[in-house]
Design an enzyme around this catalytic site. Sequence first.
Site, PDB file in Angstrom:
ATOM      1  N   GLY A   1       5.329   9.854   5.501  1.00  0.00           N
ATOM      2  CA  GLY A   1       5.285   8.788   4.421  1.00  0.00           C
ATOM      3  C   GLY A   1       6.261   9.420   3.251  1.00  0.00           C
ATOM      4  O   GLY A   1       6.758   8.448   2.428  1.00  0.00           O
TER       5      GLY A   1
ATOM      6  N   ASP B   1       3.809  10.937  -0.356  1.00  0.00           N
ATOM      7  CA  ASP B   1       4.111   9.722  -0.615  1.00  0.00           C
ATOM      8  C   ASP B   1       2.951   9.137  -1.631  1.00  0.00           C
ATOM      9  O   ASP B   1       3.055   8.483  -2.737  1.00  0.00           O
ATOM     10  CB  ASP B   1       3.946   8.891   0.563  1.00  0.00           C
TER      11      ASP B   1
ATOM     12  N   ASP C   1      -4.328  10.497  -2.448  1.00  0.00           N
ATOM     13  CA  ASP C   1      -5.635   9.444  -2.485  1.00  0.00           C
ATOM     14  C   ASP C   1      -6.801  10.594  -2.567  1.00  0.00           C
ATOM     15  O   ASP C   1      -7.278  10.776  -3.724  1.00  0.00           O
ATOM     16  CB  ASP C   1      -5.633   8.811  -1.183  1.00  0.00           C
TER      17      ASP C   1
ATOM     18  N   VAL D   1      -2.002   0.290   0.496  1.00  0.00           N
ATOM     19  CA  VAL D   1      -0.589  -0.059   0.023  1.00  0.00           C
ATOM     20  C   VAL D   1       0.443   0.329   1.308  1.00  0.00           C
ATOM     21  O   VAL D   1       0.005   1.274   1.864  1.00  0.00           O
ATOM     22  CB  VAL D   1      -0.050   0.332  -1.120  1.00  0.00           C
TER      23      VAL D   1
ATOM     24  N   ARG E   1       6.989   0.814   6.859  1.00  0.00           N
ATOM     25  CA  ARG E   1       7.603   2.007   6.302  1.00  0.00           C
ATOM     26  C   ARG E   1       8.963   1.427   5.791  1.00  0.00           C
ATOM     27  O   ARG E   1       9.320   1.889   4.883  1.00  0.00           O
ATOM     28  CB  ARG E   1       7.749   3.144   7.154  1.00  0.00           C
TER      29      ARG E   1
HETATM   30  P1  IMP Z   1      -5.043  12.000   1.126  1.00  0.00           P
HETATM   31  O1  IMP Z   1      -6.164  11.354   1.428  1.00  0.00           O
HETATM   32  O2  IMP Z   1      -4.632  12.221  -0.228  1.00  0.00           O
HETATM   33  O3  IMP Z   1      -5.160  13.333   1.862  1.00  0.00           O
HETATM   34  O4  IMP Z   1      -3.850  11.128   1.710  1.00  0.00           O
HETATM   35  C1  IMP Z   1      -3.284  11.401   3.013  1.00  0.00           C
HETATM   36  C2  IMP Z   1      -2.368  10.393   3.696  1.00  0.00           C
HETATM   37  O5  IMP Z   1      -2.837   9.186   3.826  1.00  0.00           O
HETATM   38  C3  IMP Z   1      -1.217  10.356   2.547  1.00  0.00           C
HETATM   39  O6  IMP Z   1      -0.260  11.241   2.477  1.00  0.00           O
HETATM   40  C4  IMP Z   1      -0.611   8.798   3.201  1.00  0.00           C
HETATM   41  O7  IMP Z   1       0.129   8.940   4.401  1.00  0.00           O
HETATM   42  C5  IMP Z   1      -1.905   8.211   3.777  1.00  0.00           C
HETATM   43  N1  IMP Z   1      -2.401   7.218   2.724  1.00  0.00           N
HETATM   44  C6  IMP Z   1      -3.741   7.321   1.784  1.00  0.00           C
HETATM   45  N2  IMP Z   1      -3.623   6.038   0.992  1.00  0.00           N
HETATM   46  C7  IMP Z   1      -2.646   5.386   1.625  1.00  0.00           C
HETATM   47  C8  IMP Z   1      -2.458   3.833   1.519  1.00  0.00           C
HETATM   48  O8  IMP Z   1      -2.728   3.242   0.400  1.00  0.00           O
HETATM   49  N3  IMP Z   1      -1.343   3.281   2.344  1.00  0.00           N
HETATM   50  C9  IMP Z   1      -0.564   4.214   3.163  1.00  0.00           C
HETATM   51  N4  IMP Z   1      -1.203   5.357   3.655  1.00  0.00           N
HETATM   52  C10 IMP Z   1      -2.133   6.035   2.848  1.00  0.00           C
HETATM   53 MG    MG Z   2       0.568   7.793   6.657  1.00  0.00          MG
END
Ligand code: IMP
Ligand code: MG
Length: 177
Positions: free
Chosen positions: A43, A101, A104, A154, A166
């Site tokens: 991402g 990127d 979350d 998103v 992407r």
């Molecule tokens: P985490 O939940 O912070 O570990 O996020 C892990 C990965 O989930 C991010 O690096 C993104 O690749 C993907 N991700 C989380 N939220 C979104 C979103 O809203 N759109 C697209 N990818 C997401």
């Molecule tokens: Mg992803």
Amino acid sequence: MKTAQGTVLITQEEIGRRIEELGRQISRDYAGGAVTLVGILKGSFIFLADLIRTISPDVRVEVDFMSVSSYGDATTTSGTIHIEKDLGISIEDKDVIIVEDIVDTGLTLLHVFNIFSARGARSLRVATLLEKPGNSKYQGPLDYVGFQIPNKFVVGFGLDYAQRYRNLPDIRVLDEI
Ligand code: IMP
Ligand code: MG
């Protein structure tokens, strides 16, 4: 603005302006020194490509990428990650910025941060294009944040839904997924 691929949340122009601000900040913070940018694939590749070109040539910049997959585990709060592609360079004694990127749950970041600490990085900071506030299990600071966004899924500017979208030049909320 509504499009056939969702509603635009952040325009191309807004993203460009904000990345330039982040680049100026990084240039000031690392002036006269060196920094290693590590992009978390996939991402972050567009954000990193734009960000690196806004960093002053006076800063010595190295780049590498890491690819990880996370396995959420209902029985633990932290889950675990698997390294699909590791770094090709050593980060021991380096000043590193992890480039994400979006943060979350923050689980990816939490694990990558711990791995890089264990490998002896001299300093570790975090740059993320997007942050969904309130969800993160990563307690450390996010040093360079592009935009805080609402808790919606998103796509665009490197972010995917099932590997699609992407290539969109802006950040959009899909109307129905
Ligand atoms: P985490 O939940 O912070 O570990 O996020 C892990 C990965 O989930 C991010 O690096 C993104 O690749 C993907 N991700 C989380 N939220 C979104 C979103 O809203 N759109 C697209 N990818 C997401
Ligand atoms: Mg992803």
